[in-house]
Design an enzyme around this catalytic site. Structure first.
Site, PDB file in Angstrom:
ATOM      1  CE  LYS A 239      -1.701  -3.664   3.027  1.00  0.00           C
ATOM      2  NZ  LYS A 239      -1.978  -5.017   2.437  1.00  0.00           N
TER       3      LYS A 239
ATOM      4  CB  SER B  18      -0.622   0.061   1.030  1.00  0.00           C
ATOM      5  OG  SER B  18      -1.527   1.279   1.440  1.00  0.00           O
TER       6      SER B  18
ATOM      7  CE1 TYR C 185      -4.516  -2.103   5.053  1.00  0.00           C
ATOM      8  CE2 TYR C 185      -3.321  -0.161   4.647  1.00  0.00           C
ATOM      9  CZ  TYR C 185      -3.870  -1.489   4.191  1.00  0.00           C
ATOM     10  OH  TYR C 185      -4.285  -1.356   2.799  1.00  0.00           O
TER      11      TYR C 185
HETATM   12  P1  NAD Z   1     -11.709  -6.118   0.082  1.00  0.00           P
HETATM   13  O1  NAD Z   1     -12.231  -6.071   1.187  1.00  0.00           O
HETATM   14  O2  NAD Z   1     -12.437  -5.681  -1.193  1.00  0.00           O
HETATM   15  O3  NAD Z   1     -11.389  -7.526  -0.553  1.00  0.00           O
HETATM   16  C1  NAD Z   1     -10.503  -8.525   0.432  1.00  0.00           C
HETATM   17  C2  NAD Z   1     -10.602  -9.939   0.098  1.00  0.00           C
HETATM   18  O4  NAD Z   1      -9.923 -10.612   0.829  1.00  0.00           O
HETATM   19  C3  NAD Z   1     -12.125 -10.273   0.491  1.00  0.00           C
HETATM   20  O5  NAD Z   1     -12.608 -11.209  -0.714  1.00  0.00           O
HETATM   21  C4  NAD Z   1     -12.117 -11.096   1.733  1.00  0.00           C
HETATM   22  O6  NAD Z   1     -12.979 -12.278   1.984  1.00  0.00           O
HETATM   23  C5  NAD Z   1     -10.486 -11.560   1.606  1.00  0.00           C
HETATM   24  N1  NAD Z   1     -10.172 -11.825   2.890  1.00  0.00           N
HETATM   25  C6  NAD Z   1     -10.307 -11.337   4.175  1.00  0.00           C
HETATM   26  N2  NAD Z   1      -9.462 -12.115   5.032  1.00  0.00           N
HETATM   27  C7  NAD Z   1      -9.050 -12.897   4.477  1.00  0.00           C
HETATM   28  C8  NAD Z   1      -8.426 -14.274   4.968  1.00  0.00           C
HETATM   29  N3  NAD Z   1      -7.986 -14.278   6.411  1.00  0.00           N
HETATM   30  N4  NAD Z   1      -7.901 -15.251   4.150  1.00  0.00           N
HETATM   31  C9  NAD Z   1      -8.333 -15.266   2.923  1.00  0.00           C
HETATM   32  N5  NAD Z   1      -8.893 -14.072   2.243  1.00  0.00           N
HETATM   33  C10 NAD Z   1      -9.349 -13.273   3.177  1.00  0.00           C
HETATM   34  O7  NAD Z   1     -10.145  -5.492  -0.061  1.00  0.00           O
HETATM   35  P2  NAD Z   1      -9.340  -4.699  -1.170  1.00  0.00           P
HETATM   36  O8  NAD Z   1      -9.623  -3.356  -1.284  1.00  0.00           O
HETATM   37  O9  NAD Z   1      -9.642  -5.416  -2.492  1.00  0.00           O
HETATM   38  O10 NAD Z   1      -7.829  -5.091  -0.694  1.00  0.00           O
HETATM   39  C11 NAD Z   1      -7.177  -5.962  -1.107  1.00  0.00           C
HETATM   40  C12 NAD Z   1      -5.817  -5.853  -0.814  1.00  0.00           C
HETATM   41  O11 NAD Z   1      -5.484  -4.516  -1.215  1.00  0.00           O
HETATM   42  C13 NAD Z   1      -5.573  -5.894   0.622  1.00  0.00           C
HETATM   43  O12 NAD Z   1      -4.324  -6.453   1.063  1.00  0.00           O
HETATM   44  C14 NAD Z   1      -5.525  -4.380   0.991  1.00  0.00           C
HETATM   45  O13 NAD Z   1      -4.797  -4.055   2.176  1.00  0.00           O
HETATM   46  C15 NAD Z   1      -4.936  -3.738  -0.224  1.00  0.00           C
HETATM   47  N6  NAD Z   1      -4.908  -2.192  -0.281  1.00  0.00           N
HETATM   48  C16 NAD Z   1      -6.383  -1.829  -0.765  1.00  0.00           C
HETATM   49  C17 NAD Z   1      -6.499  -0.628  -0.879  1.00  0.00           C
HETATM   50  C18 NAD Z   1      -7.782   0.180  -1.254  1.00  0.00           C
HETATM   51  O14 NAD Z   1      -7.842   1.257  -1.289  1.00  0.00           O
HETATM   52  N7  NAD Z   1      -8.772  -0.726  -1.298  1.00  0.00           N
HETATM   53  C19 NAD Z   1      -5.172   0.355  -1.134  1.00  0.00           C
HETATM   54  C20 NAD Z   1      -4.012  -0.240  -0.721  1.00  0.00           C
HETATM   55  C21 NAD Z   1      -3.845  -1.600  -0.719  1.00  0.00           C
END
Ligand code: NAD
Length: 261
Positions: free
Chosen positions: A160, A143, A156
């Site tokens: 990260k 991130s 977080y």
């Molecule tokens: P999201 O909540 O839309 O999707 C996350 C998915 O992970 C879900 O399908 C959930 O069921 C699954 N999950 C959660 N816990 C789990 C576990 N213990 N085992 C297996 N699966 C699990 O989130 P997102 O925004 O798509 O985030 C995905 C990744 O991207 C994360 O690592 C998040 O930190 C990172 N990220 C997101 C953003 C953002 O702005 N959305 C920005 C930077 C990084």
């Protein structure tokens, strides 16, 4: 021929959000994709939607923080698809709280998903890749918070940042086996993870939800825009298909210029 023709790619947390888009982008590039997610029913539905024949997209129920579940899930992948060429360790959660008020259980839960999950899936993927002997690509979903800190996101930001260290070690250890490890660092992407934290952040900071979006999330971008799941997926295809050790141990920020380095 796609850029990932016949490669087997495991994407964790791929039943929704960023992971789903990455799995789809890999699929379009010819890969066989494994949608691994805590939500097994949604993982199966996502795989079916992508490939109704079930030959090139499969869903696997997996809690990435649970050693037995990861080993069983990755074993199932090897049994069904025979190999693992790409791992995207993407599953993640968020928790909004100030450090002095943070429950230890919330800290541990977040570390389990992000760091235990990255380690356990990496270990299983490396064993397969080393045995196969023809390299592989491991991608961590970092991130902008792998590079910068924000208040109320202690676990977080810590997790990260930790992924950068893990990727660098995997890059060094994996080099002799042509296994690369890299990190994608997205800015804010409109997914359920972000939707959930808008009201939580508004409450914790005593501001409106509109202010959270404009003055917290997008304030430092060059154009006030959210990063898209497609932007992140394009970076994942780039890392997954770049097959030499020239690009390993690196991190790329995809954030509309929020962070620059
Ligand atoms: P999201 O909540 O839309 O999707 C996350 C998915 O992970 C879900 O399908 C959930 O069921 C699954 N999950 C959660 N816990 C789990 C576990 N213990 N085992 C297996 N699966 C699990 O989130 P997102 O925004 O798509 O985030 C995905 C990744 O991207 C994360 O690592 C998040 O930190 C990172 N990220 C997101 C953003 C953002 O702005 N959305 C920005 C930077 C990084």
């Amino acid at each position: 021929m796609g850029k990932l023709q016949d490669k087997v790619a495991v994407v964790t947390g791929a039943a929704g959000g960023i992971g789903k888009e990455i799995a789809h982008a890999f699929f379009k590039e010819g890969a066989k994709v494994v949608i691994a997610d805590l939500n097994g029913a949604q993982a199966a539905a996502t795989a079916k939607e992508m490939d109704p024949s079930g030959k090139r997209a499969v869903g696997v129920a997996m809690d990435v923080g649970n050693e037995a579940a990861v080993d069983a899930g990755m074993g199932e992948v090897l049994k069904t698809l025979g190999r693992i060429d790409v791992l995207v360790s993407n599953a993640g959660i968020q928790h909004i709280a100030a450090i002095d008020e943070l429950e230890f259980s919330a800290w541990k839960k977040l570390m389990a998903v992000h760091l235990d999950g990255a380690f356990l899936t990496t270990r299983a993927a490396l064993k397969a890749m080393y045995k196969q002997g023809d390299g592989g690509s491991i991608i961590y979903m970092g991130s902008v918070h792998s590079k910068l800190a924000s208040p109320l996101k202690g676990p977080y930001v810590t997790a990260k940042h930790g992924l950068l260290g893990l990727a660098r070690v995997v890059a060094k250890e994996g080099a002799a086996h042509k296994v690369r490890a890299n990190v994608i660092c997205p800015g804010y992407v409109w997914t359920p993870l972000v939707e959930k934290q808008i009201p939580e952040t508004a409450k914790a900071r005593g501001i409106t939800e509109e202010q959270v979006i404009k003055d917290v999330m997008l304030r430092d971008t060059v154009d006030g825009e959210f990063t898209t799941t497609a932007d992140v997926a394009a970076a994942a295809v780039f890392f997954a298909s770049f097959d030499s050790n020239a690009l390993t141990g690196q991190s790329i920020i995809v954030s509309h210029g929020w962070a620059m380095e």
